[in-house]
Design a protein around this motif. Structure first.
Motif, short mmCIF file in Angstrom:
data_model
loop_
_atom_site.label_atom_id
_atom_site.label_comp_id
_atom_site.label_asym_id
_atom_site.label_seq_id
_atom_site.Cartn_x
_atom_site.Cartn_y
_atom_site.Cartn_z
N GLY A 123 29.76 71.69 18.64
CA GLY A 123 28.50 72.40 18.95
C GLY A 123 27.52 72.47 17.79
N THR A 124 27.70 71.62 16.77
CA THR A 124 26.76 71.67 15.63
C THR A 124 26.07 70.33 15.42
OG1 THR A 124 28.51 71.07 14.07
CG2 THR A 124 28.10 73.43 14.38
N PRO A 184 24.11 68.04 12.22
CA PRO A 184 23.80 66.74 12.82
C PRO A 184 25.08 65.99 13.23
CG PRO A 184 23.83 66.56 10.44
CD PRO A 184 24.12 68.00 10.73
N LEU A 219 27.29 72.22 2.88
CA LEU A 219 27.57 73.43 3.66
C LEU A 219 28.91 73.19 4.36
CD1 LEU A 219 26.98 76.05 5.17
CD2 LEU A 219 25.27 74.87 6.50
N ALA A 220 29.94 73.89 3.92
CA ALA A 220 31.28 73.62 4.47
C ALA A 220 31.96 74.93 4.86
CB ALA A 220 32.12 72.88 3.45
N GLU A 270 29.97 66.05 10.16
CA GLU A 270 29.73 66.67 8.84
C GLU A 270 28.73 65.82 8.04
OE1 GLU A 270 31.08 69.72 7.67
OE2 GLU A 270 31.92 69.95 9.66
N SER A 271 27.64 66.48 7.68
CA SER A 271 26.54 65.74 7.04
C SER A 271 26.94 65.10 5.71
CB SER A 271 25.35 66.66 6.84
OG SER A 271 25.72 67.78 6.08
N TYR A 284 19.36 77.11 22.92
CA TYR A 284 20.73 76.76 22.54
C TYR A 284 21.15 75.42 23.14
CZ TYR A 284 22.23 81.05 20.16
OH TYR A 284 22.41 82.05 19.24
N SER A 303 17.49 72.39 10.69
CA SER A 303 18.84 72.39 10.12
C SER A 303 18.92 71.67 8.77
CB SER A 303 19.81 71.78 11.14
OG SER A 303 20.69 70.86 10.57
N LEU A 304 19.46 72.38 7.79
CA LEU A 304 19.60 71.86 6.42
C LEU A 304 20.38 70.55 6.43
CD1 LEU A 304 19.35 72.93 3.31
CD2 LEU A 304 21.80 73.26 3.59
N HIS A 349 28.16 81.05 23.13
CA HIS A 349 28.28 80.46 21.79
C HIS A 349 29.72 80.51 21.29
CE1 HIS A 349 27.43 79.50 17.59
NE2 HIS A 349 26.25 79.07 18.00
N PHE A 350 30.10 79.46 20.52
CA PHE A 350 31.48 79.40 20.00
C PHE A 350 31.75 80.50 18.98
CE2 PHE A 350 29.82 77.38 16.19
CZ PHE A 350 28.75 76.62 16.66
N1 LIG Z 1 29.27 71.40 7.71
C1 LIG Z 1 28.43 70.94 8.78
C2 LIG Z 1 27.56 72.09 9.20
C3 LIG Z 1 26.96 71.88 10.55
C4 LIG Z 1 26.24 73.13 10.99
O1 LIG Z 1 26.76 74.26 10.86
N2 LIG Z 1 25.08 72.93 11.56
C5 LIG Z 1 24.27 74.05 11.97
C6 LIG Z 1 22.81 73.78 11.63
S1 LIG Z 1 22.64 73.53 9.87
C7 LIG Z 1 24.35 74.18 13.48
O2 LIG Z 1 24.37 73.21 14.20
N3 LIG Z 1 24.42 75.41 13.97
C8 LIG Z 1 24.40 75.66 15.37
C9 LIG Z 1 24.60 77.10 15.72
O3 LIG Z 1 25.00 77.88 14.87
O4 LIG Z 1 24.34 77.45 16.88
C10 LIG Z 1 27.59 69.74 8.30
O5 LIG Z 1 27.43 69.59 7.08
O6 LIG Z 1 27.12 68.96 9.14
#
Ligand SMILES: N[C@@H](CCC(=O)N[C@@H](CS)C(=O)NCC(=O)O)C(=O)O
Length: 335
Positions: free
Chosen positions: A95-96, A98, A148-149, A109-110, A81, A51-52, A191-192
């Protein structure tokens, strides 16, 4: 017949029960003081190798030299998952990853996590936020331009962070070759955002070499490529104006933390030569070389290797070497 019916009812009842215990909802950004999570260390980080955004927070913690308890959470790309499992949803109902946890309180939010960590680091930690208000505002603009927003497949014109998921699609398609279908099915069920697991299913069935046949994917890809090129042009100009070696000049700041991971993803998804090859954007190329020399790169990026990511990068390179058509479809046009 009755046996099948009982089985079907059992499956539906199980799905309904699971679904009701895996409720997700968008979470507000920043520190959530009203949420208390079990913890052992002052800082804990729930993150993923690929994850970026996770890479960004890891790099920030390494730059600040702040120790943290690491909890690796799998996403489907890295094997499962886990991010929509009941345990992790207690940490982030969004569900995301970090999620940075400070004294038991999550920060979501990172881009907020790196700001928070830099403001709450231990005494004596390196200063990653300039004191000068103008420089600080400039830093904020470069953080925003790499964050990433919102919807990960839109607003690439605003931030290269939002162009990155589109550019990562070939890597996703390659990595998903290693993941069994039944694991992706979990996403279809729970998944959401049900569209995402379907996209992974499509990648799984089409395979990397037939990615160019997926027209909506190719549209997103080419849009993302154009947006990324524009942001990198802007960065090239900024590095020229600031005199480097960093975005704001002499001081390494959170803006550089945020951009380091963009370049790492361009390497992982095999785009770097497209943007920086053959002498294109020489200041960005020198910047990336300098970023890789930071101890934080070794600690937070190289220190979290993942077999499936390495496989994906290798696979894209091989596939493009074997098929000039695939290379042209992915790389032809704007750079
Ligand atoms: N805007 C959020 C983005 C978080 C996000 O979307 N994380 C992705 C990985 S980069 C994630 O957990 N995705 C899980 C999925 O889609 O199942 C941040 O900056 O932390």
């Amino acid at each position: 017949m009755a046996g099948w019916l009982v089985l079907l009812l059992g499956v539906v009842a199980w799905w309904a029960w699971e679904k009701s215990h895996r409720k997700t909802r968008p979470m507000p950004a920043g520190l959530q003081e009203h949420i208390d999570l079990p913890h052992e260390q002052e800082f804990e980080l729930y993150h993923n190798a690929l994850s970026l955004c996770s890479m960004k927070t890891r790099v920030c913690m390494a730059e600040l030299q702040v120790p943290y308890e690491s909890h690796h959470i799998d996403l489907i790309e890295t094997g499962a998952y886990e991010n929509i499992g009941r345990r992790f949803l207690k940490v982030n109902p969004g569900g995301t990853v970090p999620v940075l946890v400070h004294k038991g309180h999550p920060v979501y939010e990172s881009h907020e996590q790196i700001r928070y960590a830099a403001q709450h680091a231990l005494p004596g930690s390196p200063e990653l936020i300039p004191a000068d208000p103008e420089l600080r505002a400039e830093m904020e603009r470069w953080i925003d331009r790499s964050s990433l927003a919102g919807n990960p497949l839109e607003h690439g014109e605003v931030s290269i962070g939002n162009a990155i998921p589109g550019l990562t699609m070939p890597l996703f398609a390659a990595m998903i070759e290693q993941i069994p279908i039944w694991k992706i099915l979990e996403g279809v069920l729970f998944h959401f955002d049900p569209k995402r697991p379907f996209v992974f299913m499509a990648f799984k069935f089409r395979k990397l070499h037939r990615l160019p046949g997926l027209t909506p994917v190719m549209k997103i890809l080419s849009r993302s490529r154009r947006h990324a090129a524009d942001h990198l042009d802007a960065l090239e100009a900024q590095l020229g104006a600031s005199g480097g070696p960093w975005i704001l000049g002499e001081a390494f700041t959170l803006a550089d933390v945020s951009w380091l991971v963009i370049f790492e993803r361009l390497v992982q998804a095999d785009w770097l030569h497209v943007y920086l090859g053959e002498g294109r954007r020489p200041l960005c190329a020198a910047y990336w070389e300098a970023l890789k020399q930071r101890p934080s790169y070794a600690e937070a990026i190289l220190g979290f290797p993942h077999e499936t990511i390495a496989y994906g990068t290798r696979r894209i390179r091989e596939a493009k070497t074997l098929s000039p058509e695939l290379r042209e479809a992915l790389e032809g046009g704007v750079a």
